[in-house]
Design a protein around this motif. Structure first.
Motif, short mmCIF file in Angstrom:
data_model
loop_
_atom_site.label_atom_id
_atom_site.label_comp_id
_atom_site.label_asym_id
_atom_site.label_seq_id
_atom_site.Cartn_x
_atom_site.Cartn_y
_atom_site.Cartn_z
N ALA A 111 0.85 -1.20 0.00
CA ALA A 111 0.00 0.00 0.00
C ALA A 111 0.88 1.25 0.00
CB ALA A 111 -0.92 0.00 1.22
N LYS A 112 0.29 2.40 -0.32
CA LYS A 112 1.06 3.65 -0.30
C LYS A 112 0.50 4.66 0.70
CE LYS A 112 -1.27 5.68 -4.35
NZ LYS A 112 -1.03 6.28 -5.69
N LYS A 113 -0.39 4.20 1.57
CA LYS A 113 -0.94 5.08 2.60
C LYS A 113 -0.73 4.45 3.97
CE LYS A 113 -5.17 7.37 4.15
NZ LYS A 113 -6.62 7.57 3.93
N SER A 114 -0.33 5.26 4.95
CA SER A 114 -0.11 4.76 6.30
C SER A 114 -1.41 4.26 6.91
CB SER A 114 0.47 5.87 7.20
OG SER A 114 1.74 6.27 6.75
N LEU A 115 -1.30 3.18 7.67
CA LEU A 115 -2.46 2.64 8.38
C LEU A 115 -2.06 2.02 9.71
CD1 LEU A 115 -5.58 0.92 7.09
CD2 LEU A 115 -4.26 -0.28 8.82
N PHE A 116 -1.02 1.18 9.73
CA PHE A 116 -0.56 0.60 10.99
C PHE A 116 0.23 1.62 11.79
CE2 PHE A 116 -0.26 -3.45 8.32
CZ PHE A 116 -1.54 -3.84 8.65
N VAL A 121 0.34 -7.03 15.76
CA VAL A 121 0.13 -6.23 16.96
C VAL A 121 -1.20 -5.48 16.88
CG1 VAL A 121 1.05 -4.35 18.38
CG2 VAL A 121 2.61 -6.02 17.37
N ASP A 122 -1.57 -5.04 15.70
CA ASP A 122 -2.85 -4.36 15.52
C ASP A 122 -4.01 -5.29 15.89
OD1 ASP A 122 -4.18 -1.92 14.64
OD2 ASP A 122 -4.93 -3.07 12.94
N LEU A 160 -3.75 -8.06 17.95
CA LEU A 160 -3.66 -8.42 19.37
C LEU A 160 -4.09 -7.29 20.31
CD1 LEU A 160 -0.28 -10.40 19.44
CD2 LEU A 160 -2.57 -11.34 19.78
N SER A 161 -3.63 -6.07 20.01
CA SER A 161 -3.92 -4.97 20.93
C SER A 161 -5.14 -4.15 20.54
CB SER A 161 -2.69 -4.06 21.06
OG SER A 161 -2.29 -3.56 19.81
N GLY A 162 -5.57 -4.26 19.29
CA GLY A 162 -6.73 -3.52 18.83
C GLY A 162 -7.97 -4.37 18.70
N VAL A 163 -7.98 -5.29 17.75
CA VAL A 163 -9.15 -6.12 17.50
C VAL A 163 -9.51 -6.96 18.72
CG1 VAL A 163 -10.15 -7.91 16.03
CG2 VAL A 163 -8.60 -6.22 15.02
N LEU A 164 -8.54 -7.66 19.28
CA LEU A 164 -8.79 -8.59 20.39
C LEU A 164 -9.29 -7.88 21.65
CD1 LEU A 164 -8.63 -11.48 21.55
CD2 LEU A 164 -6.23 -11.01 22.14
N THR A 165 -8.74 -6.73 21.96
CA THR A 165 -9.08 -6.05 23.22
C THR A 165 -10.38 -5.25 23.14
OG1 THR A 165 -7.85 -4.04 22.68
CG2 THR A 165 -6.63 -5.82 23.77
N GLY A 166 -10.89 -5.04 21.91
CA GLY A 166 -12.08 -4.22 21.75
C GLY A 166 -11.76 -2.75 21.62
N SER A 167 -10.60 -2.46 21.05
CA SER A 167 -10.13 -1.07 20.93
C SER A 167 -10.08 -0.65 19.47
CB SER A 167 -8.74 -0.95 21.56
OG SER A 167 -8.76 -1.41 22.90
N SER A 168 -9.61 0.58 19.22
CA SER A 168 -9.46 1.07 17.85
C SER A 168 -8.41 0.24 17.12
CB SER A 168 -9.06 2.54 17.86
OG SER A 168 -7.83 2.72 18.55
N HIS A 169 -8.56 0.12 15.83
CA HIS A 169 -7.60 -0.66 15.02
C HIS A 169 -7.71 -0.24 13.56
CE1 HIS A 169 -10.88 -3.21 13.44
NE2 HIS A 169 -11.37 -3.14 14.66
N SER A 170 -6.90 -0.83 12.73
CA SER A 170 -6.88 -0.60 11.27
C SER A 170 -6.93 0.90 10.92
CB SER A 170 -8.00 -1.36 10.57
OG SER A 170 -9.28 -1.02 11.07
#
Length: 300
Positions: free
Chosen positions: A112-117, A196-197, A199-209
């Motif tokens: 990709a050419k746009k930041s996301l992680f 890491v996105d 584990l710490s985002g999707v799994l925990t119920g937090s912001s991600h992607s």
């Protein structure tokens, strides 16, 4: 002026600005949900990340001491500083530890050419009987905090660590902040950042992607960052032999023939510890621009 490090003073204004704009909750009602004797889920109520993460790692340590393993997820948190700070707490309790946290968009996924992680660090710690083994590494070539500091002080960044908004390699920190950082090891680093996105985002119920807000530039709401702590008591598998085997492991590696230009082979954590001890009683110079920010905060 004495100071334990430069990155926290450089970020202090940001934390104060976020509290002032009410996107950090200064009086959170943090809730710990016990799922089992080993597992806990923490709602940080948009507190400052240091507070939420400190509660999280202490809960993971307590769980591991009881059952041999601790798994703690934290949601509705914010930027928590250095992962190694939390890993060190677990290691001091003779536990193995993994720490994960997501971060605002800074790295473009491979292809990709746009930041996301985010720069999404991976942190692992283990007791050694001496200086703890602490690997705390971002999945980007350089920490974003170093780029922000270079931008603030008008300094260049190393060649080959970031691209400008047009996809060209840049040593201009301001252009790098508007562009994208490069991951370690190309697609491998991108994959680790994605891990890491999850584990710490999707799994925990937090912001991600790419939905984690930038603490410096986006005051539209809380960051809703997520953290995941995993603590393991090595005795559950190796009894009292863990430290003895760790010493053998480290000794064998250190005795290997040294590559050209190397006087010794260091394990993760040794260089930081050596620097800390060397500088413990020395004054650390704070750049005038950052010192002015601190003085301005004091006057408000």
């Amino acid at each position: 002026m004495k100071c334990s490090g430069l990155l926290f003073p450089a970020r202090l204004k940001m934390y104060c600005d976020r509290i002032r704009k009410k996107v950090i909750n200064p009086k959170p009602k943090i809730k710990i949900k016990k799922i089992s004797s080993s597992i806990s889920h923490i709602d940080a109520d948009n507190s400052i990340g240091f507070v939420a993460a400190d509660i999280g790692i202490k809960e993971a340590i307590k769980n591991a001491k009881k059952t041999g393993m601790g798994l703690v997820a934290v949601k509705k948190s914010g930027h928590y500083g250095l992962s190694s700070f939390y890993a060190e707490q677990a290691v001091k309790n003779n536990l193995l530890v993994f720490c994960f946290t997501n971060a605002p968009a800074a790295i473009a996924p491979y292809g990709a050419k746009k930041s996301l992680f985010g720069t999404n660090p991976i942190c692992f710690g283990a007791p050694t009987g001496k200086t703890p083994f602490i690997l705390d590494a971002s999945t980007s070539m350089i920490n974003r905090g170093k780029i922000r500091r270079a931008s603030k002080l008008g300094q260049k960044i190393p060649y080959g660590v970031a691209l400008d908004k047009n996809g060209n390699i840049t040593t201009d920190a301001n252009k790098a902040l508007k562009g994208t950082q490069l991951p370690i090891a190309t697609f491998k680093g991108s994959g680790l950042a994605w891990m890491v996105d999850i584990l710490s985002g999707v799994l925990t119920g937090s912001s991600h992607s790419g939905k984690t807000k930038d603490p410096f530039d986006d005051f539209s709401g809380p960051q809703n960052m997520g953290h995941l702590f995993i603590t393991i008591n090595p005795k559950i598998f190796s009894g009292n032999n863990f430290l003895k085997e760790m010493k053998k492991n480290i000794s064998r590696i250190k005795k290997l023939p040294k590559a050209k230009g190397f006087k010794s082979i260091l394990y993760p954590g040794e260089r930081k510890n050596n620097t800390y001890r060397k500088n413990l009683n020395k004054d650390i110079s704070i750049p005038p621009k950052i010192l002015k920010e601190l003085n301005d905060l004091h006057d408000k």
